[in-house]
Design an enzyme around this catalytic site. Sequence first.
Site, mmCIF file in Angstrom:
data_model
loop_
_atom_site.group_PDB
_atom_site.id
_atom_site.type_symbol
_atom_site.label_atom_id
_atom_site.label_comp_id
_atom_site.label_asym_id
_atom_site.label_seq_id
_atom_site.Cartn_x
_atom_site.Cartn_y
_atom_site.Cartn_z
ATOM 1 N N ASP A 226 -89.964 -66.404 75.979
ATOM 2 C CA ASP A 226 -88.882 -66.006 76.051
ATOM 3 C C ASP A 226 -88.536 -64.849 76.978
ATOM 4 O O ASP A 226 -87.353 -64.915 78.100
ATOM 5 C CB ASP A 226 -88.221 -65.999 74.954
ATOM 6 C CG ASP A 226 -86.663 -65.318 74.190
ATOM 7 O OD1 ASP A 226 -85.822 -64.666 75.298
ATOM 8 O OD2 ASP A 226 -86.065 -64.971 73.360
ATOM 9 N N ASP B 237 -82.869 -65.320 78.214
ATOM 10 C CA ASP B 237 -83.555 -65.850 77.093
ATOM 11 C C ASP B 237 -84.165 -66.842 79.125
ATOM 12 O O ASP B 237 -83.951 -67.837 79.463
ATOM 13 C CB ASP B 237 -83.782 -66.979 76.357
ATOM 14 C CG ASP B 237 -84.391 -67.418 75.966
ATOM 15 O OD1 ASP B 237 -85.018 -68.107 76.494
ATOM 16 O OD2 ASP B 237 -84.281 -68.115 74.234
ATOM 17 N N HIS C 246 -72.632 -72.761 74.878
ATOM 18 C CA HIS C 246 -73.559 -72.760 75.001
ATOM 19 C C HIS C 246 -74.439 -73.461 75.391
ATOM 20 O O HIS C 246 -74.114 -74.474 75.738
ATOM 21 C CB HIS C 246 -74.421 -73.016 73.380
ATOM 22 C CG HIS C 246 -75.083 -72.988 72.599
ATOM 23 N ND1 HIS C 246 -76.635 -73.126 73.201
ATOM 24 C CD2 HIS C 246 -75.748 -71.863 72.214
ATOM 25 C CE1 HIS C 246 -77.548 -73.464 73.061
ATOM 26 N NE2 HIS C 246 -77.227 -72.123 71.898
ATOM 27 N N ARG D 44 -75.220 -68.086 76.179
ATOM 28 C CA ARG D 44 -73.423 -67.411 75.585
ATOM 29 C C ARG D 44 -73.061 -66.904 76.370
ATOM 30 O O ARG D 44 -74.051 -65.541 76.297
ATOM 31 C CB ARG D 44 -74.079 -67.630 74.090
ATOM 32 C CG ARG D 44 -74.023 -69.187 73.610
ATOM 33 C CD ARG D 44 -73.630 -68.289 72.029
ATOM 34 N NE ARG D 44 -74.486 -68.332 71.369
ATOM 35 C CZ ARG D 44 -75.297 -68.284 69.667
ATOM 36 N NH1 ARG D 44 -73.306 -67.829 69.433
ATOM 37 N NH2 ARG D 44 -76.207 -68.159 69.276
ATOM 38 N N LYS E 5 -74.403 -62.346 74.775
ATOM 39 C CA LYS E 5 -75.867 -62.596 74.448
ATOM 40 C C LYS E 5 -77.038 -62.156 75.113
ATOM 41 O O LYS E 5 -76.538 -62.208 76.558
ATOM 42 C CB LYS E 5 -75.967 -64.238 73.922
ATOM 43 C CG LYS E 5 -75.089 -64.067 72.471
ATOM 44 C CD LYS E 5 -75.692 -64.899 71.576
ATOM 45 C CE LYS E 5 -76.306 -64.330 71.176
ATOM 46 N NZ LYS E 5 -77.224 -65.345 69.941
ATOM 47 N N ASP F 244 -94.718 -70.580 74.150
ATOM 48 C CA ASP F 244 -94.976 -71.540 72.806
ATOM 49 C C ASP F 244 -94.939 -72.583 74.275
ATOM 50 O O ASP F 244 -94.460 -72.333 75.534
ATOM 51 C CB ASP F 244 -93.631 -72.070 71.926
ATOM 52 C CG ASP F 244 -92.904 -71.002 72.454
ATOM 53 O OD1 ASP F 244 -91.383 -70.517 71.856
ATOM 54 O OD2 ASP F 244 -91.805 -72.179 73.474
ATOM 55 N N HIS G 185 -91.020 -72.884 75.763
ATOM 56 C CA HIS G 185 -90.795 -72.245 76.722
ATOM 57 C C HIS G 185 -91.500 -72.809 77.829
ATOM 58 O O HIS G 185 -91.189 -72.433 78.863
ATOM 59 C CB HIS G 185 -90.850 -70.711 76.169
ATOM 60 C CG HIS G 185 -89.445 -70.526 75.247
ATOM 61 N ND1 HIS G 185 -89.181 -70.116 73.893
ATOM 62 C CD2 HIS G 185 -88.434 -69.996 75.643
ATOM 63 C CE1 HIS G 185 -88.864 -69.912 73.598
ATOM 64 N NE2 HIS G 185 -87.737 -69.766 74.619
ATOM 65 N N CYS H 275 -85.587 -69.585 78.819
ATOM 66 C CA CYS H 275 -85.610 -71.125 78.658
ATOM 67 C C CYS H 275 -84.312 -71.801 78.734
ATOM 68 O O CYS H 275 -84.473 -73.187 79.484
ATOM 69 C CB CYS H 275 -85.111 -72.053 76.794
ATOM 70 S SG CYS H 275 -83.664 -71.338 75.373
ATOM 71 N N TYR H 276 -83.441 -71.189 79.356
ATOM 72 C CA TYR H 276 -82.148 -71.273 79.716
ATOM 73 C C TYR H 276 -82.004 -70.826 81.518
ATOM 74 O O TYR H 276 -81.462 -71.637 81.705
ATOM 75 C CB TYR H 276 -81.065 -70.060 79.687
ATOM 76 C CG TYR H 276 -80.953 -70.557 78.020
ATOM 77 C CD1 TYR H 276 -80.858 -68.923 77.296
ATOM 78 C CD2 TYR H 276 -80.066 -71.309 77.478
ATOM 79 C CE1 TYR H 276 -80.832 -69.382 75.792
ATOM 80 C CE2 TYR H 276 -79.770 -71.479 76.354
ATOM 81 C CZ TYR H 276 -79.857 -70.661 75.048
ATOM 82 O OH TYR H 276 -79.737 -70.704 74.180
#
Lengths: 420, 372
Positions: free
Chosen positions: A333, A278, A229, A272, A275, A340, A343, A280-281
């Site tokens: 995201d 996003d 992850h 992951r 999936k 938020d 993020h 934030c990744y």
Amino acid sequence: MWQRDGGQLFKKNFFFSFCVKRAVLRCLFVHFLLHSSYQLFVINPSFLCFRPALLREQHYQYLKKGLRHLSDAYECLDASRPWLCFWILHSLELLEEPIPTAVASDVCQFLARCQSPTGGFAGGPGQHAHLAPTYAAVNALCIIGTEEAYNVINREKLLDFLWSVKQPDGSFVMHVGGEVDVRSAYCAASVASLTNILTPKLFEDTTNWILSCQNWEGGLSGVPGLEAHGGYTFCGTAALVILGKEHMLDLKALLRWVVSRQMRFEGGFQGRCNKLVDGCYSFWQAGLLPLLHRALFKEGESELSRQRWMFEQQALQEYILLCCQNPAGGLLDKPGKSRDFYHTCYCLSGLSIAQHFGNMDLHHEMILGKEENRLVRLQQGCEGETGQCGWIHSEIDGFVFTYFFLFHVPPGYSRSTPLG
Amino acid sequence: MFFFYTVVLPPVLLDSTVNVKHLFIVLIGCILKVQPPKPLAKDRKEWADLEPVPQDDGPNPVVKIAYSEKFSDVYDYFRALLKNDERSDRAFALTAEAIELNAANYTVWHYRRVLLQALSKDLREEMRYITAIIEEQPKNYQVWHHRRMVVEWLNDPSEELEFIADILSQDAKNYHAWQHRQWVIQEYKLWDNELKFVENLLEDDVRNNSAWNQRHFVISHTTGFSDPAIVEREIQYCLSQIRKAPHNESAWNYLKGMLQDRGLSSPPGLLERVLELKETHCSPYLLAFLFDCYEDALENSNQKENVGEEERKDILRKALEICDLLANEKDTIRKEYWLFLGRSLENKSGSRGPSDKPPEPSDPASGQQEMS
């Protein structure tokens, strides 16, 4: 409608197919995949000119307000208020927006109230100490970088706290009576390194525990046995970098895993395998590439690029600028999600990484869109006398607080004793 | 709800002006859990003796949350209880209210656990409570940790696998759920039916990477991957899933992950089977796997004497061809990476081995080709 295997992913009669730019296509694709909404073109005509703009002013207003007041929607983060300080301050720092002296002082005083009498920082005044808000508070204070900020931290008590959460197998619980996972090792290593209380004994067996989190996929999991992850992989890898032990990972396998997490259509990263993307990744995953670049270099790898990280920098910038900005300020995201501060922080951090390649000697920029989109460069840590490593949040901060804490030696050590 | 049934409902039922429509509305309200608002703690008799403790944010607060009146009320009293370390039933009840307002407050959860032990509360009832909370908020660290503590205290994992299966039926990739599942299985040795469980999940969604991970977890902790029969069974399983869904990265990663310690070229005939698949079920993952096979063959050929220089050069050429293909056509998002791998491989192998000795011709003819 969408063939997933073997065939082409787009319908042939998709009316934009031959004349739209790749980047706009990317954002539309994400919209269609997720909710067929057409909000994109309401946002900003600069997208059509293919010079996407970072909405600096809007983000600044959103952050400035949040630093003071938050709606009741933030009740769910009432046990994470130092995080809110960190996310907002780090975002402002990346945008090169100065923190007014009065505000900085107020943050210091608030974080002082979050400090536990038994050491470490809590999610709010009167709560128990926890490694995550401890990480957030210490890093927020380092961003502020004033003497008042450094003086907030009770270093002796902080060391007591770290000992109180250390487990016999090398791992750390997040708080007394709490859960174990690899985030705790990173939080502990980061604050110990920044405040110069890091000792080998404190992290005895931690290296081996973190290494046991690298799995068959090549990435790291939260605890041994789980799925690889992005968030946990960053925490584990960065912790090892701070401890000087990153070479003990299977770097090749980790590299293969992380580069595979960049989505070929969206341009952003997934957390992951199999999936969704996003924003934030953009930091947790893309942020691994500079760490791996340096680790491989130290291992004698001679074929590393001298201009680029090993991910598609332009594609990530496109994803962030075109898909992750709220027109009223703040980042998110993916299209359709609400903004938020978490993020906002990590999308901007990822944007900075995608814009800047280099280290102390080398620097190569690749800014997508207008020149004004440029963010401050995130620095990999200064290797000072003590050999400390890790992410430091701006060039100036990096030098100043490493210097400040160098003169505070951990109990039982003389200044000349090498650490790590 | 007790208040509702004993105080609100009887007058409604006794009232002759009430008709079926009214009762229907009331019933819907019950189903939707519409409850009459509970009075604030400060207005309740049972809290009269305790002085609430307001939050100490200081004179110039930052990141100040605009708490609702309910939130401030509950937490003002919680802070008072914490300050006095009160161990009572009313404190226990208040932790539930505090959790409902913010289930991520780990201080409240810790205090609840202290009270559970100090007041010798019924842990079976606590299991029911935590089950309901997790169903409502399955992506929260604290709720799962709390459940783990209760299970440990009861030393009873009998409900766990079924409960986790239910949570996974709502979100098959919930990381906390998988973490709890692995802990239960390992702690209480509940391995027996897990491989079947994994296979069912993969039937539902062959792209569920969490399920593939669980497969690896179960096998590595039971039979292990040393037995060639097991390896062959797993290879067959992977290849059959790949035939059904060729662009499923999880299956390819599992194949590689399972074999990488022993070498990708170790299972006999695997390379050939993959080359066969390339014709009809090609994907960037297949090509990457081929590259890994060739790279592995090159590394192992240093030890084997029967791999001639020509063969090595041929393998290297094929490997570099794949790198180029991936970088420039099939997997361009990873162009920088594939180019790096190509350069790195070429540098390591080149036309000479890493020992830098000149090649030893395996027969005079090939030696002459080298010279010219």
